[in-house]
Design a protein around this motif. Structure first.
Motif, PDB file in Angstrom:
ATOM      1  N   LEU A  50      54.591  59.613  36.797  1.00 22.10           N
ATOM      2  CA  LEU A  50      54.673  58.633  36.015  1.00 22.10           C
ATOM      3  C   LEU A  50      55.809  59.274  35.080  1.00 22.10           C
ATOM      4  CD1 LEU A  50      53.355  56.055  34.821  1.00 22.10           C
ATOM      5  CD2 LEU A  50      51.747  57.730  33.543  1.00 22.10           C
ATOM      6  N   ASP A  51      56.794  58.226  34.643  1.00 23.09           N
ATOM      7  CA  ASP A  51      57.788  58.566  33.744  1.00 23.09           C
ATOM      8  C   ASP A  51      57.771  58.113  32.204  1.00 23.09           C
ATOM      9  OD1 ASP A  51      60.219  59.273  35.723  1.00 23.09           O
ATOM     10  OD2 ASP A  51      59.222  57.370  36.527  1.00 23.09           O
ATOM     11  N   LEU A  52      56.956  57.263  31.569  1.00 20.45           N
ATOM     12  CA  LEU A  52      56.662  56.850  30.834  1.00 20.45           C
ATOM     13  C   LEU A  52      55.535  55.899  30.291  1.00 20.45           C
ATOM     14  CD1 LEU A  52      58.682  56.672  27.957  1.00 20.45           C
ATOM     15  CD2 LEU A  52      59.490  54.369  29.020  1.00 20.45           C
ATOM     16  N   VAL A  53      55.013  55.991  29.213  1.00 24.58           N
ATOM     17  CA  VAL A  53      53.789  55.172  28.713  1.00 24.58           C
ATOM     18  C   VAL A  53      54.276  54.186  27.389  1.00 24.58           C
ATOM     19  CG1 VAL A  53      51.525  54.860  27.773  1.00 24.58           C
ATOM     20  CG2 VAL A  53      52.230  56.539  29.544  1.00 24.58           C
ATOM     21  N   LEU A  54      54.036  53.071  27.523  1.00 27.43           N
ATOM     22  CA  LEU A  54      54.378  52.096  26.462  1.00 27.43           C
ATOM     23  C   LEU A  54      53.293  51.374  25.995  1.00 27.43           C
ATOM     24  CD1 LEU A  54      57.466  50.084  28.271  1.00 27.43           C
ATOM     25  CD2 LEU A  54      57.745  52.283  26.770  1.00 27.43           C
ATOM     26  N   LEU A  55      53.169  51.733  24.520  1.00 32.17           N
ATOM     27  CA  LEU A  55      51.817  51.183  23.765  1.00 32.17           C
ATOM     28  C   LEU A  55      51.934  49.953  23.063  1.00 32.17           C
ATOM     29  CD1 LEU A  55      48.959  52.493  23.936  1.00 32.17           C
ATOM     30  CD2 LEU A  55      49.552  53.640  21.688  1.00 32.17           C
ATOM     31  N   THR A  56      51.413  48.827  23.312  1.00 31.86           N
ATOM     32  CA  THR A  56      51.426  47.567  22.735  1.00 31.86           C
ATOM     33  C   THR A  56      50.746  47.814  21.081  1.00 31.86           C
ATOM     34  OG1 THR A  56      49.764  46.684  23.494  1.00 31.86           O
ATOM     35  CG2 THR A  56      51.444  46.150  24.525  1.00 31.86           C
ATOM     36  N   HIS A  57      49.807  48.533  21.249  1.00 35.39           N
ATOM     37  CA  HIS A  57      49.081  48.794  19.711  1.00 35.39           C
ATOM     38  C   HIS A  57      47.883  49.646  19.975  1.00 35.39           C
ATOM     39  CE1 HIS A  57      46.372  45.458  21.810  1.00 35.39           C
ATOM     40  NE2 HIS A  57      45.293  45.930  20.853  1.00 35.39           N
ATOM     41  N   ALA A  58      47.057  49.978  18.789  1.00 31.00           N
ATOM     42  CA  ALA A  58      46.418  51.362  18.839  1.00 31.00           C
ATOM     43  C   ALA A  58      44.913  50.904  19.174  1.00 31.00           C
ATOM     44  CB  ALA A  58      46.435  51.698  17.374  1.00 31.00           C
ATOM     45  N   HIS A  59      44.415  49.606  19.369  1.00 33.92           N
ATOM     46  CA  HIS A  59      43.031  49.569  19.690  1.00 33.92           C
ATOM     47  C   HIS A  59      42.699  50.405  21.072  1.00 33.92           C
ATOM     48  CE1 HIS A  59      42.481  45.506  17.505  1.00 33.92           C
ATOM     49  NE2 HIS A  59      42.068  46.741  16.704  1.00 33.92           N
ATOM     50  N   LEU A  60      41.466  50.860  20.953  1.00 37.79           N
ATOM     51  CA  LEU A  60      40.827  51.603  21.990  1.00 37.79           C
ATOM     52  C   LEU A  60      41.106  51.287  23.505  1.00 37.79           C
ATOM     53  CD1 LEU A  60      39.514  54.630  21.618  1.00 37.79           C
ATOM     54  CD2 LEU A  60      37.387  53.546  22.197  1.00 37.79           C
ATOM     55  N   ASP A  61      40.960  49.870  23.519  1.00 36.66           N
ATOM     56  CA  ASP A  61      41.007  49.251  24.905  1.00 36.66           C
ATOM     57  C   ASP A  61      42.303  49.208  25.346  1.00 36.66           C
ATOM     58  OD1 ASP A  61      41.529  47.413  22.884  1.00 36.66           O
ATOM     59  OD2 ASP A  61      40.997  45.619  24.221  1.00 36.66           O
ATOM     60  N   HIS A  62      43.292  49.625  24.730  1.00 38.07           N
ATOM     61  CA  HIS A  62      44.952  49.656  24.965  1.00 38.07           C
ATOM     62  C   HIS A  62      45.114  51.231  24.739  1.00 38.07           C
ATOM     63  CE1 HIS A  62      45.708  45.606  25.132  1.00 38.07           C
ATOM     64  NE2 HIS A  62      44.644  45.453  24.630  1.00 38.07           N
ATOM     65  N   SER A  63      44.702  52.176  24.004  1.00 45.33           N
ATOM     66  CA  SER A  63      44.939  53.425  23.915  1.00 45.33           C
ATOM     67  C   SER A  63      44.153  54.502  23.959  1.00 45.33           C
ATOM     68  CB  SER A  63      45.511  53.777  22.461  1.00 45.33           C
ATOM     69  OG  SER A  63      44.188  53.571  21.388  1.00 45.33           O
ATOM     70  N   GLY A  64      42.793  54.231  24.465  1.00 42.23           N
ATOM     71  CA  GLY A  64      41.809  55.293  24.598  1.00 42.23           C
ATOM     72  C   GLY A  64      41.470  56.129  25.740  1.00 42.23           C
ATOM     73  N   TYR A  65      42.612  55.760  26.755  1.00 39.41           N
ATOM     74  CA  TYR A  65      42.692  56.370  28.081  1.00 39.41           C
ATOM     75  C   TYR A  65      43.653  57.590  27.982  1.00 39.41           C
ATOM     76  CZ  TYR A  65      41.747  57.480  33.083  1.00 39.41           C
ATOM     77  OH  TYR A  65      41.537  58.182  34.380  1.00 39.41           O
ATOM     78  N   LEU A  66      44.566  57.601  26.955  1.00 42.90           N
ATOM     79  CA  LEU A  66      45.569  58.372  26.798  1.00 42.90           C
ATOM     80  C   LEU A  66      45.282  59.884  26.834  1.00 42.90           C
ATOM     81  CD1 LEU A  66      47.593  56.659  24.064  1.00 42.90           C
ATOM     82  CD2 LEU A  66      48.464  57.092  26.585  1.00 42.90           C
ATOM     83  N   PRO A  67      43.998  60.453  26.124  1.00 42.00           N
ATOM     84  CA  PRO A  67      43.781  61.780  26.384  1.00 42.00           C
ATOM     85  C   PRO A  67      43.403  62.212  27.792  1.00 42.00           C
ATOM     86  CG  PRO A  67      42.803  60.976  24.426  1.00 42.00           C
ATOM     87  CD  PRO A  67      43.228  59.772  25.288  1.00 42.00           C
ATOM     88  N   ILE A  68      42.741  61.467  28.397  1.00 38.94           N
ATOM     89  CA  ILE A  68      42.424  61.591  29.829  1.00 38.94           C
ATOM     90  C   ILE A  68      43.705  61.713  30.747  1.00 38.94           C
ATOM     91  CG2 ILE A  68      41.188  60.984  31.813  1.00 38.94           C
ATOM     92  CD1 ILE A  68      39.123  59.404  29.946  1.00 38.94           C
ATOM     93  N   LEU A  69      44.784  60.816  30.333  1.00 46.61           N
ATOM     94  CA  LEU A  69      45.929  60.804  31.098  1.00 46.61           C
ATOM     95  C   LEU A  69      46.793  62.106  30.850  1.00 46.61           C
ATOM     96  CD1 LEU A  69      47.566  58.488  32.513  1.00 46.61           C
ATOM     97  CD2 LEU A  69      49.050  58.391  30.581  1.00 46.61           C
TER      98      LEU A  69
END
Length: 452
Positions: free
Chosen positions: A54-73
């Protein structure tokens, strides 16, 4: 080019879209599943993806249903960058830290009261995991093209959903891909409206309210009505509040009612560490919202901000009439549960729902007319009156989605509809086909689509 939907397809949670361009792999959003247990269990499943590739992650906004898995990643081995706007970075930090603290607390409580089937309950991720994740964030400016590599350029445009939210536009070997993330209202309370996009060869659009038109009502009048009805009974008005955007909108509207001398003389609290921190972030990003200095001062004067646990316990134990805003917005956890624990079984009190409630959440159970609510390992009789204000939604309704789509100069080759319950996505698909005559399909979970 290929697209694979690992979340947010057939549901409104867990948004994750993998884009593959030759040997480059980009993940657009990295959200946590919420709501129904079958969905929440997916958070414990590893992504069917080699994170070393995986080369890159793009985040559209901060809500948990869009960002909340990042620490697991990150915990599972991703070492690349996470691109987003400055406001999104600041809000995501608050949201992820709060999420980790709640998960740690839930695990401790489950162990203490023995209501978990696991011998030793563990959180999905910890505060330490979140701190490591924050090191991977890279801030980029909106409205400017950024070269990712020889094949790919990136641009972000304001989507009007929450502070810092954006549309992701990728130019790949002459083809343009657009990812809507979540689209805001045409006339948001605090934010500039969404920007229009004029071209896309492939488009991914959300459909949270793809089957609905928001009622045109006076939010101020409805809010005041809920307050007055509860105050007349000598009760407590509890507002389960999304700490980002919704909390700031409610504080702003309450400040207007106070300036107009319409509010009863009762204390108003925002009892949410995350909400307090998000409000401070809001005030610091003055170029990203419509608030004036006078608005901000009035908001600060209207609501008492509570972060300290002892202060929170004092407010909970005070039986006098008051207005309480506390997380979480879908009542999946947070301090609102302590207020419900004390006040939900008394008829004089009220609960005001001010946002979308996903299937399987306690907020959805309240709106469905359930007679009991389970939390803290036991069932509570729902005797408090339940109010709902739909007009608070931060998501575009069907007409606003069509408005945004109509500004494309030509139809995309294919439009993917995602981030919606099945009936919502199907309704938007039908509307797009009949209104615009576009080629579109409803995205399916874990399915890979070849574009070119």
């Amino acid at each position: 080019m290929k697209l694979t939907f690992y979340g947010g397809a057939g549901t409104v949670t867990g948004s994750k879209i993998l884009l593959e361009v030759n040997y480059t792999k980009i993940l657009i959003d990295c959200g946590l599943f919420q709501g129904l247990k079958d969905l929440r269990l997916k958070n414990w499943e590893p992504l069917p993806l080699d994170l070393n590739e995986l080369d890159l992650v793009l985040l559209t906004h901060a809500h948990l249903d869009h960002s909340g898995y990042l620490p697991i990643l990150i915990k599972n081995g991703y070492r690349g960058k996470i691109y987003c706007t400055s406001a999104t970075r600041d809000l995501t930090k608050i949201i992820l830290l709060d999420s980790a603290k709640i998960q740690e607390e839930d695990a401790r409580r489950a162990a203490k009261y023995n209501y978990s089937k696991h011998t030793k309950p563990v959180p999905l991720y910890t505060v330490s995991d979140v701190k490591k994740t924050l090191e991977h964030f890279k801030i980029i400016e909106s409205n400017k093209w950024l070269k990712i590599n020889d094949e790919i350029e990136l641009k972000l445009l304001n989507s009007g959903h929450i502070l810092g939210s954006v549309f992701v536009i990728l130019k790949i070997n002459g083809e343009i891909l657009v990812f809507s993330g979540d689209i805001g209202r045409k006339n948001p309370i605090l934010l500039p409206k969404y920007e229009y996009v004029d071209k896309a060869d492939y488009l991914v659009i959300e459909s949270t309210y793809g089957n609905r038109l928001h009622k045109k009502t006076s939010i101020n009048n409805k809010l005041l009505e809920c307050i007055e009805q509860t105050y007349a009974k000598g009760g407590v008005l509890m507002i389960p509040t999304f700490s980002v955007e919704r909390a700031q909108e409610i504080i702003y509207l309450l400040s207007i009612l106070k300036r107009e001398n319409k509010l009863p003389n009762i204390p108003i609290y925002l009892d949410s560490p995350m909400g307090v921190n998000a409000t401070e972030v809001y005030f610091s990003h003055k170029n990203n919202h419509k608030l004036t200095s006078e608005d901000i001062k009035s908001m600060i004067d209207t609501v008492q901000l509570i972060s300290d646990v002892r202060a929170s316990k004092t407010v909970v134990s005070d039986n006098n009439p008051k207005i309480i805003m506390a997380g979480s917005g879908m009542i999946t956890g947070g301090r609102i549960l302590h207020y419900l624990d004390k006040y939900i079984e008394h008829k004089k009190n009220s609960i005001l729902i001010v946002g979308f409630q996903a299937e399987g959440t306690r907020g959805k159970a309240l709106l469905s007319g359930d007679s009991e609510l389970k939390f803290f390992g036991k069932y509570y009789k729902i005797k408090a009156e339940v109010f709902k204000i739909n007009a608070f939604s931060g998501h575009a309704d069907q007409s606003e989605l069509i408005d945004w789509l109509q500004h494309f100069k030509s139809p995309p080759k294919l439009t993917f509809i995602n981030h919606g319950e099945p009936h919502q996505s199907q309704a938007l698909k039908t509307k797009i086909r009949t209104t615009l005559n576009w080629n579109c399909t409803v995205a399916k979970m874990n399915k890979t689509y070849t574009l070119v």
